[in-house]
Design an enzyme around this catalytic site. Structure first.
Site, PDB file in Angstrom:
ATOM      1  N   THR A 115       0.871  -1.187   0.000  1.00 23.23           N
ATOM      2  CA  THR A 115       0.000   0.000   0.000  1.00 23.23           C
ATOM      3  C   THR A 115       0.902   1.228   0.000  1.00 23.23           C
ATOM      4  O   THR A 115       1.620   1.464   0.977  1.00 23.23           O
ATOM      5  CB  THR A 115      -0.891   0.039   1.253  1.00 23.23           C
ATOM      6  OG1 THR A 115      -1.674  -1.149   1.293  1.00 23.23           O
ATOM      7  CG2 THR A 115      -1.812   1.254   1.231  1.00 23.23           C
TER       8      THR A 115
ATOM      9  N   LYS B  73      -7.580   1.581  -2.536  1.00 24.36           N
ATOM     10  CA  LYS B  73      -7.117   1.106  -1.227  1.00 24.36           C
ATOM     11  C   LYS B  73      -7.111   2.230  -0.181  1.00 24.36           C
ATOM     12  O   LYS B  73      -7.563   2.049   0.947  1.00 24.36           O
ATOM     13  CB  LYS B  73      -5.718   0.517  -1.391  1.00 24.36           C
ATOM     14  CG  LYS B  73      -4.988   0.180  -0.125  1.00 24.36           C
ATOM     15  CD  LYS B  73      -5.594  -0.995   0.608  1.00 24.36           C
ATOM     16  CE  LYS B  73      -4.901  -1.205   1.939  1.00 24.36           C
ATOM     17  NZ  LYS B  73      -5.525  -2.242   2.726  1.00 24.36           N
TER      18      LYS B  73
ATOM     19  N   LYS C 229      -0.023   5.313   8.489  1.00 27.76           N
ATOM     20  CA  LYS C 229       0.580   5.518   7.166  1.00 27.76           C
ATOM     21  C   LYS C 229      -0.516   5.699   6.103  1.00 27.76           C
ATOM     22  O   LYS C 229      -0.472   6.625   5.299  1.00 27.76           O
ATOM     23  CB  LYS C 229       1.454   4.302   6.808  1.00 27.76           C
ATOM     24  CG  LYS C 229       2.106   4.406   5.454  1.00 27.76           C
ATOM     25  CD  LYS C 229       2.613   3.059   4.957  1.00 27.76           C
ATOM     26  CE  LYS C 229       1.496   2.242   4.352  1.00 27.76           C
ATOM     27  NZ  LYS C 229       1.942   1.076   3.588  1.00 27.76           N
TER      28      LYS C 229
HETATM   29  P1  NAD Z   1       5.791  -6.118   7.328  1.00 31.01           P
HETATM   30  O1  NAD Z   1       6.635  -5.059   7.895  1.00 31.01           O
HETATM   31  O2  NAD Z   1       5.401  -7.287   8.181  1.00 31.01           O
HETATM   32  O3  NAD Z   1       6.504  -6.733   6.024  1.00 31.01           O
HETATM   33  C1  NAD Z   1       7.260  -5.975   5.119  1.00 31.01           C
HETATM   34  C2  NAD Z   1       8.504  -6.765   4.830  1.00 31.01           C
HETATM   35  O4  NAD Z   1       9.270  -6.060   3.846  1.00 31.01           O
HETATM   36  C3  NAD Z   1       9.407  -6.959   6.052  1.00 31.01           C
HETATM   37  O5  NAD Z   1       9.633  -8.340   6.267  1.00 31.01           O
HETATM   38  C4  NAD Z   1      10.690  -6.214   5.676  1.00 31.01           C
HETATM   39  O6  NAD Z   1      11.863  -6.834   6.168  1.00 31.01           O
HETATM   40  C5  NAD Z   1      10.622  -6.271   4.167  1.00 31.01           C
HETATM   41  N1  NAD Z   1      11.436  -5.254   3.492  1.00 31.01           N
HETATM   42  C6  NAD Z   1      11.520  -3.920   3.741  1.00 31.01           C
HETATM   43  N2  NAD Z   1      12.376  -3.333   2.879  1.00 31.01           N
HETATM   44  C7  NAD Z   1      12.845  -4.316   2.075  1.00 31.01           C
HETATM   45  C8  NAD Z   1      13.755  -4.340   0.997  1.00 31.01           C
HETATM   46  N3  NAD Z   1      14.384  -3.244   0.575  1.00 31.01           N
HETATM   47  N4  NAD Z   1      14.007  -5.534   0.403  1.00 31.01           N
HETATM   48  C9  NAD Z   1      13.387  -6.654   0.831  1.00 31.01           C
HETATM   49  N5  NAD Z   1      12.516  -6.700   1.855  1.00 31.01           N
HETATM   50  C10 NAD Z   1      12.241  -5.535   2.470  1.00 31.01           C
HETATM   51  O7  NAD Z   1       4.501  -5.384   6.745  1.00 31.01           O
HETATM   52  P2  NAD Z   1       3.120  -6.054   6.288  1.00 31.01           P
HETATM   53  O8  NAD Z   1       2.148  -5.988   7.402  1.00 31.01           O
HETATM   54  O9  NAD Z   1       3.396  -7.357   5.619  1.00 31.01           O
HETATM   55  O10 NAD Z   1       2.639  -4.957   5.231  1.00 31.01           O
HETATM   56  C11 NAD Z   1       3.177  -4.897   3.920  1.00 31.01           C
HETATM   57  C12 NAD Z   1       2.308  -3.954   3.103  1.00 31.01           C
HETATM   58  O11 NAD Z   1       0.979  -4.459   3.092  1.00 31.01           O
HETATM   59  C13 NAD Z   1       2.238  -2.525   3.678  1.00 31.01           C
HETATM   60  O12 NAD Z   1       2.254  -1.608   2.612  1.00 31.01           O
HETATM   61  C14 NAD Z   1       0.900  -2.519   4.408  1.00 31.01           C
HETATM   62  O13 NAD Z   1       0.334  -1.227   4.483  1.00 31.01           O
HETATM   63  C15 NAD Z   1       0.085  -3.439   3.525  1.00 31.01           C
HETATM   64  N6  NAD Z   1      -1.041  -4.107   4.201  1.00 31.01           N
HETATM   65  C16 NAD Z   1      -0.874  -4.692   5.412  1.00 31.01           C
HETATM   66  C17 NAD Z   1      -1.969  -5.309   6.016  1.00 31.01           C
HETATM   67  C18 NAD Z   1      -1.844  -5.993   7.366  1.00 31.01           C
HETATM   68  O14 NAD Z   1      -2.880  -6.362   7.929  1.00 31.01           O
HETATM   69  N7  NAD Z   1      -0.630  -6.221   7.866  1.00 31.01           N
HETATM   70  C19 NAD Z   1      -3.214  -5.341   5.376  1.00 31.01           C
HETATM   71  C20 NAD Z   1      -3.334  -4.762   4.118  1.00 31.01           C
HETATM   72  C21 NAD Z   1      -2.233  -4.143   3.533  1.00 31.01           C
END
Ligand code: NAD
Length: 295
Positions: free
Chosen positions: A96, A171, A246
């Site tokens: 997102t 979104k 965010k």
């Molecule tokens: P998270 O922090 O658990 O996962 C993100 C991952 O990306 C981490 O494991 C981190 O180490 C990795 N990362 C960061 N920079 C990186 C790079 N340069 N190279 C490789 N890996 C890298 O976050 P999440 O909860 O999985 O959310 C991810 C996205 O999904 C966000 O944009 C969030 O807004 C969206 N989202 C989350 C949810 C939720 O319920 N968690 C729901 C809908 C949407």
């Protein structure tokens, strides 16, 4: 079956990658977290030593990263995946992020001979694990049709929302409603407590009345009525308050840029700012009920 590179296998990306494996795809993962990679490898993925390696020799690359800056760096930075990938690779960014970054990266992908969709999700960690996510997909029709079978392994509703960036637009509008509605539900529970109503009674009434909404019925912010909600797990995310903040910033920025009046969206952003700046720093977004109860 496709050969897929998956970059960013955290709370959401991890279970999504596992569903691709379950559907029979071969999946190569990269994440800055070794543990996140190891968890996927234990389920049958292979580990790539870098994002560029994850994106080479595959037909499809899925990214699930925290913010626009991460997406920009991974796609366009030094050793960015657009230059590492084979011609014709399909990119699916499920993060997102802001609409402008999303459109900029898609433009760069198209200029490099690749196709790309933005495909942010709704449904949370539970939906990611169950493979029932909703994908809001922005991109041209050809890219959407190519992405659809991959997305179907991870989600239930795959909706084409228009051209590049329109998935992100859908979104952030959805999540503005979510932030506002969660605060509304929390305020109502706190008022109900003060008026002497039991949580379960309040839930039973409202879940079948006109106040019914997802924040109540699927993600109830008080323990008890919805056993799977983070309220029953010490408000461990789930969907973090930080990610909600965010997303509220993204909708406020977009409202400013495009001239929409979103006063409740701003109020929700201010409340989440206070929560994340205090006790909610590492909590689920539904934990804001605890701040509201004390204020
Ligand atoms: P998270 O922090 O658990 O996962 C993100 C991952 O990306 C981490 O494991 C981190 O180490 C990795 N990362 C960061 N920079 C990186 C790079 N340069 N190279 C490789 N890996 C890298 O976050 P999440 O909860 O999985 O959310 C991810 C996205 O999904 C966000 O944009 C969030 O807004 C969206 N989202 C989350 C949810 C939720 O319920 N968690 C729901 C809908 C949407």
């Amino acid at each position: 079956m496709a050969r897929i590179g998956f970059i960013g296998v955290g709370n959401m990306g991890g279970p999504m990658a596992r569903n691709l494996l379950k559907a029979g795809h071969s999946v190569k993962v990269f994440d800055l977290s070794e543990k996140a990679v190891a968890d996927c490898v234990s389920e049958g993925a292979s580990a790539a030593p870098s994002a560029a390696e994850a994106a080479s020799n595959v037909g499809v690359v899925v990214t699930m990263l925290p913010k626009g800056d991460h997406v920009r760096a991974v796609y366009l930075g030094d050793q960015g995946i657009l230059s590492a990938a084979d011609q014709g690779t399909l990119f699916i960014d499920c993060s997102t992020i802001d609409v402008s970054t999303s459109r900029e990266v898609e433009k760069a992908a198209a200029a490099a001979g690749m196709s790309m969709v933005d495909a942010p999700v709704s449904g949370g960690v539970g939906g990611a694990a169950a493979g029932t996510l909703t994908f809001m997909v922005g991109g041209n029709s050809g890219a959407f049709e190519a992405a659809k079978p991959i997305l179907e392994a991870m989600g239930k509703n795959i909706v084409h929302t228009g051209g590049p960036g329109n998935g992100q637009a859908a979104k952030i509008c959805n999540n503005m409603i979510l932030g506002i509605s969660m605060i509304g539900v929390c305020e109502a529970f706190v008022l109900a407590e003060k008026l002497g109503l039991e949580h379960q009674t309040m839930f039973d009434i409202v879940s079948t009345a006109s106040g019914q909404c997802w924040s109540l019925t699927s993600y109830c912010p008080v323990p008890g009525p919805v056993p799977t909600s983070p309220a029953n797990n010490g408000y461990k995310p789930g969907f973090s308050a930080e990610n909600m903040l965010k997303d509220l910033h993204l909708s406020q920025d977009a409202a400013g840029d495009f001239g929409a009046s979103t006063k409740l969206g701003r109020a929700a952003m201010d409340l989440y700012e206070a929560y994340v700046g205090g006790e909610g720093q590492a909590a689920d977004f539904s934990g804001i009920v605890n701040m509201i109860r004390k204020s």
